[in-house]
Design a protein around this motif. Structure first.
Motif, PDB file in Angstrom:
ATOM      1  N   LEU A   1       8.891  23.735 -36.988  1.00 51.04           N
ATOM      2  CA  LEU A   1       9.952  23.228 -36.113  1.00 51.04           C
ATOM      3  C   LEU A   1      10.703  24.376 -35.441  1.00 51.04           C
ATOM      4  N   ASP A   2      10.904  25.467 -36.188  1.00 50.43           N
ATOM      5  CA  ASP A   2      11.584  26.631 -35.631  1.00 50.43           C
ATOM      6  C   ASP A   2      10.734  27.290 -34.542  1.00 50.43           C
ATOM      7  N   GLU A   3       9.433  27.412 -34.793  1.00 53.16           N
ATOM      8  CA  GLU A   3       8.542  28.010 -33.802  1.00 53.16           C
ATOM      9  C   GLU A   3       8.472  27.171 -32.531  1.00 53.16           C
ATOM     10  N   GLU A   4       8.542  25.860 -32.674  1.00 54.67           N
ATOM     11  CA  GLU A   4       8.476  24.971 -31.515  1.00 54.67           C
ATOM     12  C   GLU A   4       9.818  24.886 -30.787  1.00 54.67           C
ATOM     13  N   GLY A   5      10.855  25.505 -31.357  1.00 54.27           N
ATOM     14  CA  GLY A   5      12.151  25.566 -30.683  1.00 54.27           C
ATOM     15  C   GLY A   5      12.961  24.289 -30.745  1.00 54.27           C
ATOM     16  N   VAL A   6      12.678  23.426 -31.710  1.00 53.69           N
ATOM     17  CA  VAL A   6      13.399  22.149 -31.774  1.00 53.69           C
ATOM     18  C   VAL A   6      14.322  22.052 -32.987  1.00 53.69           C
ATOM     19  N   LEU A   7      14.289  23.035 -33.873  1.00 52.21           N
ATOM     20  CA  LEU A   7      15.030  22.934 -35.134  1.00 52.21           C
ATOM     21  C   LEU A   7      16.531  22.732 -34.893  1.00 52.21           C
ATOM     22  N   GLU A   8      17.104  23.398 -33.901  1.00 51.76           N
ATOM     23  CA  GLU A   8      18.550  23.338 -33.659  1.00 51.76           C
ATOM     24  C   GLU A   8      18.924  22.478 -32.447  1.00 51.76           C
ATOM     25  N   MET A   9      17.958  21.763 -31.867  1.00 51.08           N
ATOM     26  CA  MET A   9      18.229  21.044 -30.616  1.00 51.08           C
ATOM     27  C   MET A   9      19.310  19.987 -30.771  1.00 51.08           C
ATOM     28  N   ASN A  10      19.246  19.184 -31.834  1.00 46.79           N
ATOM     29  CA  ASN A  10      20.249  18.128 -31.988  1.00 46.79           C
ATOM     30  C   ASN A  10      21.631  18.707 -32.275  1.00 46.79           C
ATOM     31  N   LYS A  11      21.664  19.833 -32.988  1.00 41.76           N
ATOM     32  CA  LYS A  11      22.955  20.477 -33.278  1.00 41.76           C
ATOM     33  C   LYS A  11      23.611  21.007 -32.008  1.00 41.76           C
ATOM     34  N   GLU A  12      22.820  21.301 -30.974  1.00 36.65           N
ATOM     35  CA  GLU A  12      23.356  21.854 -29.735  1.00 36.65           C
ATOM     36  C   GLU A  12      23.999  20.794 -28.844  1.00 36.65           C
ATOM     37  N   LEU A  13      23.801  19.514 -29.161  1.00 36.99           N
ATOM     38  CA  LEU A  13      24.413  18.453 -28.359  1.00 36.99           C
ATOM     39  C   LEU A  13      25.923  18.440 -28.592  1.00 36.99           C
ATOM     40  N   ALA A  14      26.671  18.145 -27.540  1.00 39.30           N
ATOM     41  CA  ALA A  14      28.132  18.040 -27.659  1.00 39.30           C
ATOM     42  C   ALA A  14      28.482  16.771 -28.427  1.00 39.30           C
ATOM     43  N   PHE A  15      29.283  16.916 -29.468  1.00 40.74           N
ATOM     44  CA  PHE A  15      29.688  15.753 -30.267  1.00 40.74           C
ATOM     45  C   PHE A  15      30.866  15.071 -29.592  1.00 40.74           C
ATOM     46  N   PRO A  16      30.824  13.743 -29.411  1.00 38.82           N
ATOM     47  CA  PRO A  16      31.915  13.045 -28.717  1.00 38.82           C
ATOM     48  C   PRO A  16      33.234  13.191 -29.475  1.00 38.82           C
ATOM     49  N   GLU A  17      34.326  13.343 -28.719  1.00 39.54           N
ATOM     50  CA  GLU A  17      35.636  13.486 -29.347  1.00 39.54           C
ATOM     51  C   GLU A  17      36.015  12.227 -30.128  1.00 39.54           C
ATOM     52  N   ILE A  18      35.693  11.054 -29.560  1.00 39.58           N
ATOM     53  CA  ILE A  18      36.016   9.789 -30.232  1.00 39.58           C
ATOM     54  C   ILE A  18      34.730   8.963 -30.321  1.00 39.58           C
ATOM     55  N   PRO A  19      33.981   9.082 -31.428  1.00 38.17           N
ATOM     56  CA  PRO A  19      32.720   8.333 -31.578  1.00 38.17           C
ATOM     57  C   PRO A  19      32.981   6.882 -31.985  1.00 38.17           C
ATOM     58  N   LYS A  20      33.151   6.001 -30.997  1.00 39.31           N
ATOM     59  CA  LYS A  20      33.508   4.610 -31.286  1.00 39.31           C
ATOM     60  C   LYS A  20      32.300   3.718 -31.490  1.00 39.31           C
ATOM     61  N   CYS A  21      31.213   3.961 -30.721  1.00 40.48           N
ATOM     62  CA  CYS A  21      30.040   3.098 -30.767  1.00 40.48           C
ATOM     63  C   CYS A  21      28.953   3.794 -31.591  1.00 40.48           C
ATOM     64  N   ILE A  22      28.541   3.163 -32.684  1.00 37.09           N
ATOM     65  CA  ILE A  22      27.681   3.823 -33.664  1.00 37.09           C
ATOM     66  C   ILE A  22      26.431   2.987 -33.885  1.00 37.09           C
TER      67      ILE A  22
END
Length: 470
Positions: free
Chosen positions: A133-154
């Motif tokens: 996963l690290d070699e394919e460059g995807v290991l940290e992809m989800n962590k790089e997404l901006a987390f919503p300030e107010i996560p209301k819809c889950i």
């Protein structure tokens, strides 16, 4: 003719004797530790498994025990030699004695361990998946997404019958701050051979509503290490890593970190902790807003205080300057008066007739200028009155047109033409689909109204006939 059988005890005793005769000494075996637990007496109880070479399917399983006096030596020896904790998920080479008890059945008693046989297939494969996963460059992809300030819809991925799902939703619904969350369950199998495919399918469904949800949460109520094997899957981790919204993992275990935990945006230990994390996001936003409010008020107060001080300073500086200017101008004016008085006396004494002529010319010029200004003022007054009158006429005309429009748009005016209004529960009926048989409706005329009960509804016709009772 019936056969005379032997008792179960006799059968188990024969099995015990055969095993004792066959395994007269310890046997070195290779196995993977699937589960491991200790009791208060210091004994260690294990479940050993062996899996197929080309699959994760378990082909052999046995219970094993390390008695406390042996475990106290084997555990630190293994950990100091390998640099790895003695836990589930590793493959070990152990020396065992084969035992069989008439009551408790078959078990293995671990006598020794070879620390050079360090990582099992499960741990080795886990490292290989992480490296891939690290070699394919995807290991940290989800962590790089901006987390919503107010996560209301889950969006929730869980088994609908799992206790962890109930814990999660109860925590959200009954939070002490009264925050409102909107969530939807996307059910999935959370353990076993079908878990990977089921969870990926749930992720695909959530992806169809990407614009609706803020975050996705994967939760379950814990389980054994073998139950959590599905969360070390490459394809599941690959899908989560590239998921277009932040993923929170709350798988409900505290012993090991799964690959899903590694690739998820945020990892928590339990479903309840996942709910607390989302509630904390609301708290942080509220605290941030309160901080901004306090900072704004402080800055406003500072600006007002600074402006007030500047105003006082300018006032103190301006007053002396004005006094000096007034005093200087007053002196200049007095001097000018004196000079004017002297010059005037001199001119009056020497040029009296010339002064009279100038006075006459000045008076004539002044009167003529005044007459011109009066004429100009009269002309401006006439123009102003004309313009005001025109504006008043235009406004009257607009008001008249507006009054006509209001009159024609008045419902009473429309009703006087023979039209009627039908209402249900005080609301105008605009569509026949708003009505059901037996509904009570009100029909308003220009001079009154009637109440009717709907007997029959005819749809898909240009006119709708209602049989009513007055």
């Amino acid at each position: 003719m019936s056969q005379k059988g032997i008792s179960l005890f006799q059968l188990n005793q024969q099995i015990k004797n055969i095993l004792s005769d066959t395994f007269t000494s310890g046997v070195w075996i290779v196995a993977e530790i699937s589960e491991l637990r200790y009791n208060q007496n210091g004994h260690c109880y294990l479940e050993l498994v062996e899996k197929g070479e080309n699959s994760d399917q378990i082909i052999a399983k046995a219970k094993a025990t390390i008695w406390s006096y042996t475990f106290r030596m084997l555990k630190p020896y293994f950990e100091t030699t390998t640099g790895q904790s003695f836990s589930s998920g590793i493959k070990v080479l152990v020396n065992v004695s084969v035992e069989f008890q008439e009551i408790y059945g078959f078990s293995l008693n671990i006598k020794d361990i070879d620390p050079t046989y360090t990582l099992g297939d499960m741990a080795r494969r886990r490292k290989e998946i992480i490296a891939r996963l690290d070699e394919e460059g995807v290991l940290e992809m989800n962590k790089e997404l901006a987390f919503p300030e107010i996560p209301k819809c889950i969006a929730i991925i869980s088994s609908p019958t799992a206790a962890g799902y109930d814990d999660f939703t109860n925590q959200l619904d009954n939070n002490s701050f009264g925050y409102k969350f909107h969530y939807k369950l996307f059910p999935a199998v959370m353990q076993g051979n079908n878990a990977e495919e089921s969870i990926i399918a749930a992720l695909d469904k959530i992806n169809e509503y990407e614009d609706v949800f803020d975050v996705a949460v994967i939760i379950r109520g814990g389980g054994s290490q073998a139950d959590l094997n599905c969360f070390d899957s490459y394809w599941l981790a690959f899908n989560i890593a590239q998921f277009p919204m932040p993923v929170i993992s709350g798988i409900g275990h505290e012993r090991d970190e799964t690959i899903v935990d590694l690739v998820a945006h945020t990892k928590v230990k339990t479903p309840t902790a996942a709910a607390e994390f989302l509630i904390d996001c609301f708290d942080e936003c509220r605290e941030y807003q309160n901080g901004l409010r306090e900072q704004f008020l402080e800055e406003v107060n500072e600006v007002l205080l600074s402006s007030s001080e500047k105003l006082v300073h300018l006032t103190n500086k301006f007053s002396p300057m004005v006094s000096q200017i007034l005093e200087r101008k007053s002196n200049q004016l007095s001097a000018a008066k004196q000079r004017l008085k002297t010059a005037g006396t001199h001119l009056l004494g020497n040029q009296f007739h010339y002064q009279q002529r100038l006075n006459s010319q000045f008076q004539y010029s002044t009167e003529r200028r005044i007459e011109n200004q009066k004429t100009l003022i009269n002309q401006l007054q006439i123009k102003l009155k004309t313009k005001i009158k025109r504006q008043i006429e235009q406004q009257k005309h607009h008001l008249s047109l507006f009054g006509q429009s209001v009159k024609y748009l008045n419902p009473d005016h429309i009703l006087k033409k023979g039209y009627t209004l039908s209402l249900k529960e005080g609301k105008i009926i605009k569509d026949i689909d708003q009505l059901s048989p037996q509904d009570i409706i009100e029909t308003r005329f220009a001079n009154g109204s009637v109440e009717s009960q709907v007997q029959k509804i005819n749809r898909k016709t240009k006119t709708t006939k209602l049989n009513t009772n007055g």
